[in-house]
Design an enzyme around this catalytic site. Structure first.
Site, PDB file in Angstrom:
ATOM      1  N   TYR A  53       0.831  -1.217   0.000  1.00 36.99           N
ATOM      2  CA  TYR A  53       0.000   0.000   0.000  1.00 36.99           C
ATOM      3  C   TYR A  53       0.863   1.265   0.000  1.00 36.99           C
ATOM      4  CZ  TYR A  53      -4.014  -2.986   0.228  1.00 36.99           C
ATOM      5  OH  TYR A  53      -4.952  -3.939  -0.090  1.00 36.99           O
ATOM      6  N   GLN A  88     -15.897   2.026  -5.420  1.00 36.66           N
ATOM      7  CA  GLN A  88     -15.127   0.926  -4.823  1.00 36.66           C
ATOM      8  C   GLN A  88     -13.639   1.262  -4.876  1.00 36.66           C
ATOM      9  OE1 GLN A  88     -16.951  -3.064  -6.282  1.00 36.66           O
ATOM     10  NE2 GLN A  88     -17.663  -1.505  -7.681  1.00 36.66           N
ATOM     11  N   HIS A 106     -14.655   0.972  -0.111  1.00 34.23           N
ATOM     12  CA  HIS A 106     -13.552   0.070   0.247  1.00 34.23           C
ATOM     13  C   HIS A 106     -12.368   0.809   0.866  1.00 34.23           C
ATOM     14  CE1 HIS A 106     -15.195  -3.023  -2.876  1.00 34.23           C
ATOM     15  NE2 HIS A 106     -15.887  -2.994  -1.760  1.00 34.23           N
ATOM     16  N   CYS A 114      -6.591   3.456  12.810  1.00 35.57           N
ATOM     17  CA  CYS A 114      -6.093   2.978  14.098  1.00 35.57           C
ATOM     18  C   CYS A 114      -6.774   1.651  14.427  1.00 35.57           C
ATOM     19  CB  CYS A 114      -6.400   4.013  15.183  1.00 35.57           C
ATOM     20  SG  CYS A 114      -5.955   3.450  16.822  1.00 35.57           S
ATOM     21  N   CYS A 117      -8.759   2.336  18.177  1.00 34.33           N
ATOM     22  CA  CYS A 117     -10.024   3.107  18.283  1.00 34.33           C
ATOM     23  C   CYS A 117     -10.778   3.191  16.957  1.00 34.33           C
ATOM     24  CB  CYS A 117      -9.739   4.503  18.828  1.00 34.33           C
ATOM     25  SG  CYS A 117      -8.944   5.625  17.656  1.00 34.33           S
ATOM     26  N   CYS A 134      -1.751   7.175  16.282  1.00 34.04           N
ATOM     27  CA  CYS A 134      -3.122   7.638  16.051  1.00 34.04           C
ATOM     28  C   CYS A 134      -3.299   8.996  16.736  1.00 34.04           C
ATOM     29  CB  CYS A 134      -4.107   6.615  16.618  1.00 34.04           C
ATOM     30  SG  CYS A 134      -5.798   7.223  16.632  1.00 34.04           S
ATOM     31  N   CYS A 137      -6.107   8.588  19.723  1.00 33.87           N
ATOM     32  CA  CYS A 137      -5.913   7.878  21.001  1.00 33.87           C
ATOM     33  C   CYS A 137      -4.440   7.591  21.314  1.00 33.87           C
ATOM     34  CB  CYS A 137      -6.716   6.570  21.005  1.00 33.87           C
ATOM     35  SG  CYS A 137      -6.015   5.282  19.946  1.00 33.87           S
ATOM     36  N   GLY A 173     -17.506   0.970 -14.906  1.00 34.13           N
ATOM     37  CA  GLY A 173     -16.204   0.322 -14.741  1.00 34.13           C
ATOM     38  C   GLY A 173     -16.114  -0.641 -13.578  1.00 34.13           C
TER      39      GLY A 173
END
Ligand code: APR
Length: 242
Positions: A53, A88, A106, A114, A117, A134, A137, A173
């Protein structure tokens, strides 16, 4: 006043150079979808998934909205009724095109979540290196904000709400593999448009039709960018019907 429900998928961003999921032999950017987009894959190798990612987030910084994103963003501003756009896609190309109100079913690449929390927070195009905290928290156990296979998708309730509120459904799409667009199209009593350059088969062997497009009033068999003019003509016609 007519309201329009749009459900978009990976094909909307294809002309911006972001790969779709199912046009490449089950591989997503050369990775098995289950390795990088499932709870099993995440439990097996958090480092790999985080790095995956990070790469997608870095690439996104240099991706630009295409003609379809721009027309849809303009539609959101200009349309007299309301446009409810559920996507999406985890990219931010609709927002880059100027859209204000996109529902990301998504998740979003530019946020982290986090694990303590469940709040999300923006990291833009930055790499997640492991020392992120985070801001709500203070917990350091944070992760990508992408809904994986095996997890709940809380925003899906917006699909059912939109079906109740809207009079026209536009699917752009999406192969309909994850969110089945056939029952949605049925709810619209044929007031529907499907945009896809390829005909997609219906999944069930009990289905009376061979292709998903048979459930739609209009099928624009074109790439999203090339389909916008036809789509706008149909919307105008629909608006004229009361
Ligand atoms: N314009 C419009 N549609 C296109 C284009 C284009 N330029 N190029 C490809 N398509 C179509 C393909 O023919 C296909 O029907 O877009 C669709 C993409 O389908 P998928 O790859 O299955 O993407 P999507 O439906 O968004 O996937 C849903 O699956 O892996 C998960 O969470 C992930 O959100 C994703 C979900």
């Amino acid at each position: 006043m007519h309201k329009i429900m749009i459900l978009s998928g990976a094909g909307l961003s294809a002309e911006s150079g972001i790969r779709t999921f199912r046009d490449h032999d089950g591989l997503w950017e050369n990775h098995s979808v289950m390795e990088v987009c499932s709870t099993q894959g995440w439990i097996a190798n958090r480092v790999k998934v985080t790095s995956f990612y990070n790469d997608r987030r870095r690439d996104l910084e240099f991706k630009e909205p295409n003609h379809a994103h721009k027309v849809l963003a303009q539609l959101e501003h200009d349309y007299r009724g309301r446009v409810i756009h559920l996507t999406q896609n985890i990219d931010n190309l609709m927002e880059k095109a100027g859209a204000k109100d996109i529902i990301h079913l998504h998740g979003t690449l530019t946020d982290l979540r986090c694990e303590a929390c469940t709040q999300i927070f923006n990291i833009a195009y930055k790499k997640q290196v492991g020392n992120e905290k985070c801001p709500h928290c203070g917990n350091t156990r944070v992760r990508h904000n992408v809904v994986m296979f095996g997890e709940a998708a809380p925003e899906y309730t917006r699909i059912y709400q939109s079906i109740k509120e809207c009079t026209l459904f536009i699917a752009i799409g999406t192969s309909g593999t994850v969110i089945d667009i056939i029952p949605i199209a049925k709810e619209f009593n044929k007031h529907s448009i499907l945009i896809d350059p390829k005909r997609q088969n219906t999944a069930s062997t009990f289905d009376p039709h061979d292709y998903i497009d048979e459930y739609f009033e209009h099928f624009i068999q074109k790439k999203a960018g090339d389909a916008m003019e036809d789509m706008m003509d149909i919307i105008k016609e629909h608006m004229g019907q009361g």
